[in-house]
Every structure is written in structure tokens, then in C-alpha cells.
Design an enzyme around this catalytic site. Structure first.
Site, PDB file in Angstrom:
ATOM      1  N   CYS A  83       0.872  -1.175   0.000  1.00 41.11           N
ATOM      2  CA  CYS A  83       0.000   0.000   0.000  1.00 41.11           C
ATOM      3  C   CYS A  83       0.908   1.224   0.000  1.00 41.11           C
ATOM      4  O   CYS A  83       1.691   1.416   0.949  1.00 41.11           O
ATOM      5  CB  CYS A  83      -0.867  -0.030   1.260  1.00 41.11           C
ATOM      6  SG  CYS A  83      -1.916   1.402   1.477  1.00 41.11           S
ATOM      7  N   ASN A  84       0.833   2.030  -1.043  1.00 44.85           N
ATOM      8  CA  ASN A  84       1.667   3.235  -1.127  1.00 44.85           C
ATOM      9  C   ASN A  84       1.349   4.193   0.023  1.00 44.85           C
ATOM     10  O   ASN A  84       2.233   4.855   0.567  1.00 44.85           O
ATOM     11  CB  ASN A  84       1.409   3.964  -2.449  1.00 44.85           C
ATOM     12  CG  ASN A  84       1.878   3.190  -3.657  1.00 44.85           C
ATOM     13  OD1 ASN A  84       2.947   3.431  -4.190  1.00 44.85           O
ATOM     14  ND2 ASN A  84       1.081   2.230  -4.109  1.00 44.85           N
ATOM     15  N   CYS A 194      -0.832   3.733  -6.625  1.00 41.42           N
ATOM     16  CA  CYS A 194      -1.708   3.099  -5.627  1.00 41.42           C
ATOM     17  C   CYS A 194      -1.914   1.679  -6.123  1.00 41.42           C
ATOM     18  O   CYS A 194      -2.130   1.462  -7.317  1.00 41.42           O
ATOM     19  CB  CYS A 194      -3.039   3.842  -5.538  1.00 41.42           C
ATOM     20  SG  CYS A 194      -4.332   2.926  -4.646  1.00 41.42           S
ATOM     21  N   THR A 195      -1.830   0.716  -5.203  1.00 45.11           N
ATOM     22  CA  THR A 195      -1.833  -0.689  -5.633  1.00 45.11           C
ATOM     23  C   THR A 195      -3.190  -1.163  -6.160  1.00 45.11           C
ATOM     24  O   THR A 195      -3.275  -2.226  -6.753  1.00 45.11           O
ATOM     25  CB  THR A 195      -1.372  -1.597  -4.480  1.00 45.11           C
ATOM     26  OG1 THR A 195      -2.197  -1.353  -3.329  1.00 45.11           O
ATOM     27  CG2 THR A 195       0.084  -1.317  -4.124  1.00 45.11           C
TER      28      THR A 195
HETATM   29  N1  DGL Z   1      -3.935   0.623  -2.149  1.00 47.63           N
HETATM   30  C1  DGL Z   1      -3.569   1.772  -1.437  1.00 47.63           C
HETATM   31  C2  DGL Z   1      -2.303   2.427  -1.982  1.00 47.63           C
HETATM   32  O1  DGL Z   1      -1.501   1.779  -2.610  1.00 47.63           O
HETATM   33  C3  DGL Z   1      -4.497   2.776  -0.935  1.00 47.63           C
HETATM   34  C4  DGL Z   1      -5.893   2.924  -1.258  1.00 47.63           C
HETATM   35  C5  DGL Z   1      -6.582   3.629  -0.105  1.00 47.63           C
HETATM   36  O2  DGL Z   1      -6.805   2.967   0.889  1.00 47.63           O
HETATM   37  O3  DGL Z   1      -6.869   4.826  -0.206  1.00 47.63           O
HETATM   38  O4  DGL Z   1      -2.067   3.583  -1.760  1.00 47.63           O
END
Ligand code: DGL
Length: 267
Positions: A83-84, A194-195
Site C-alpha cells: 500500500c503506497n 496506488c496498488t
Molecule cells: N492501495 C492503497 C495504496 O496503494 C491505498 C488505497 C486507499 O486505501 O486509499 O495507496
């Protein structure tokens, strides 16, 4: 009592813990499984508390530490913060909490995008928190002389993927509207920071055009985890395919089925 050797042998077979605010990190899990198929994995999605990208820094940190603890209690030999947003908010602190544990986070793949050609135009799609964090500011400053970089916060986008919507008319319109202001800027590349976004890669590519290269950080993150495990002597020595266990804080029927579906999805 086991010898140190026996203990090490057992540790190698322990799973790699992978987590995200929801199902997006499965795009990273796929890369991990591709290059380390003999490893076992526990994937935890915190869908109950998603999205993280519009929460406060304190909340994201609290949730991230909780997810890490949960996976460690289940015996994870290393952690991938897939998660970024959680990485930008908490990975540095996590490393000081568990100094001897292999911990790898993910950040927007700005480096390969910025070095792809002479002074490219790069659009970075990410959550509002990722874009606001100092970690991203540092990354931008490192490449701002080499590329024109346009950060684009995308609140609302991950929710489509969380709902299992990878191709509806609404998702198409949402992305068309979001990307419209950049379509006349002769973009060279788009970074999916974002993943969750790799699951919408096909639609994004269709909107920006085939001449635009799309980058995401999943592959680099998986390679880094492999290096870290190798350095710690923790790579699995098994020669059979490992297993994946999905866990999710949202105990809704269908959540685990969505995880399986995304794992099989071509991206
Ligand atoms: N999948 C997440 C990322 O890589 C974040 C999405 C979120 O929860 O806002 O940032």
C-alpha cells in the site's frame, strides 16, 4: 530443544505477510508469487477501514501498525506493505519497531518513468495522502529536473476496485473525467501510485492512448523483498508451490471470493 540450524530451517518455511488497506495489494502479491512461487503468503486486506488515502496520518499509522502486528502474530517472516499510502505514512517507523525483520514498502514507480527518455512528461496517480506526504515530496524533488511531473490525487478511484468493479460504464466515465485535463499534455507515461489502480490499467491505457507507458511499483517491490529475504537467509528452500491464505477485516460474504478473482485477473 532445536539447534539454531533447525530453527532457521523452520523460519524459512514461514509465510511472507502482505497487507493493504483492501484488495489492491493483490496486484503486488501477484508479482511476489511470480518471482517466488515456492513461498507461502498470508494476504491481509483491511477493507473494513478502506480507504486509507483520505484518512489522517495518525489513523493510517495506527491501522498499519495493527495490520503488521496481526501478520507477525501469525508467524510472518517478513512484511510487504503493499500500500503506497501506508508506506508513505508508516514504513520508516515500522522499521524502527522491528529492526531485524525484512520489511519492504511500495512507492510510486517515478524513477523508471522519469528515466525512460530525455525529459519525459509523467502523470502520477495516487491517493491524496501519498501525494501529500514528505516521502513523495522527496521523490519528486529527486526527479523534478529530469522530468515534468504531474501528481494527480485520485480520491474515489480505489472504491471501484474494492467493490469488484473493474470495467463498468461508471468507472470509465470516472477515469475519463479525472484524466481529461492531462490528455493534451503529450504525456509519455503514467505512474500507478496506488496498488488498486493496476486493476484499472486497461481502461487507463485506453484513455491516455497506446503511446503512453504505464508503470507500477509491484515488480520492483517484489524483487526488493526477494533480495531482502536472501540477504537474511530466509528464502524458502522448498521446491513445491507455496500456498496463499487470504484474510480480510470485512467479514462480508464474497470478500474472499473477490480476492481470488483479483489474483486470477490479468493486469
Ligand atoms: N492501495 C492503497 C495504496 O496503494 C491505498 C488505497 C486507499 O486505501 O486509499 O495507496
Amino acid at each position: 530443544m532445536e539447534t539454531i540450524d533447525e530453527r532457521m530451517q523452520m523460519r524459512k518455511r514461514q509465510p511472507i505477510g502482505v497487507f493493504d488497506s483492501g484488495v489492491g495489494g493483490i496486484s503486488v502479491l501477484k508479482e511476489l508469487m511470480r518471482i517466488m512461487p515456492e513461498e507461502n503468503y498470508i494476504y491481509f486486506g483491511d477493507s473494513k477501514h478502506a480507504p486509507y488515502g483520505t484518512k489522517t496520518l495518525e489513523e493510517v499509522r495506527r491501522l498499519t501498525f495493527h495490520n503488521a502486528r496481526l501478520l507477525l502474530e501469525e508467524g510472518a517472516k517478513g512484511l510487504v506493505v503493499a500500500c503506497n499510502t501506508a508506506t508513505s505514512a508508516a514504513v520508516r517507523i515500522m522499521r524502527s519497531m522491528y529492526p531485524s525483520l525484512p520489511i519492504v514498502g511500495i512507492e510510486p514507480a517515478l524513477k523508471p518513468a522519469a528515466l525512460q527518455k530525455e525529459h519525459p512528461r509523467v502523470l502520477v496517480m495516487a491517493t491524496p495522502m501519498t501525494v501529500q506526504q514528505e516521502k513523495f515530496g522527496q521523490l519528486m524533488r529527486r526527479y523534478e529536473k529530469k522530468a515534468d511531473i504531474y501528481p494527480l490525487p485520485c480520491p474515489g478511484l480505489m472504491e471501484f476496485i474494492e467493490a469488484g468493479d473493474l470495467c463498468s460504464g461508471q468507472l470509465h466515465s470516472f477515469l475519463r473525467e479525472l484524466l481529461a485535463p492531462y490528455l493534451d499534455r503529450q504525456l509519455d507515461s503514467v505512474v500507478l501510485g496506488c496498488t488498486h489502480y493496476p486493476f484499472a490499467r486497461g481502461i487507463i491505457q485506453e484513455i491516455v492512448g497506446d503511446e503512453v507507458t504505464i508503470f507500477d511499483g509491484g515488480g520492483g517491490t517484489a524483487r526488493e523483498m526477494k533480495r531482502r529475504l536472501a540477504a537474511a537467509g530466509l528464502l524458502s528452500d522448498s521446491n513445491v508451490h507455496g500456498w496463499v491464505k487470504f484474510e480480510n477485516s470485512l467479514e462480508a460474504a464474497g470478500e474472499l471470493a473477490l480476492c481470488r478473482r483479483l489474483l486470477e485477473q490479468e493486469i
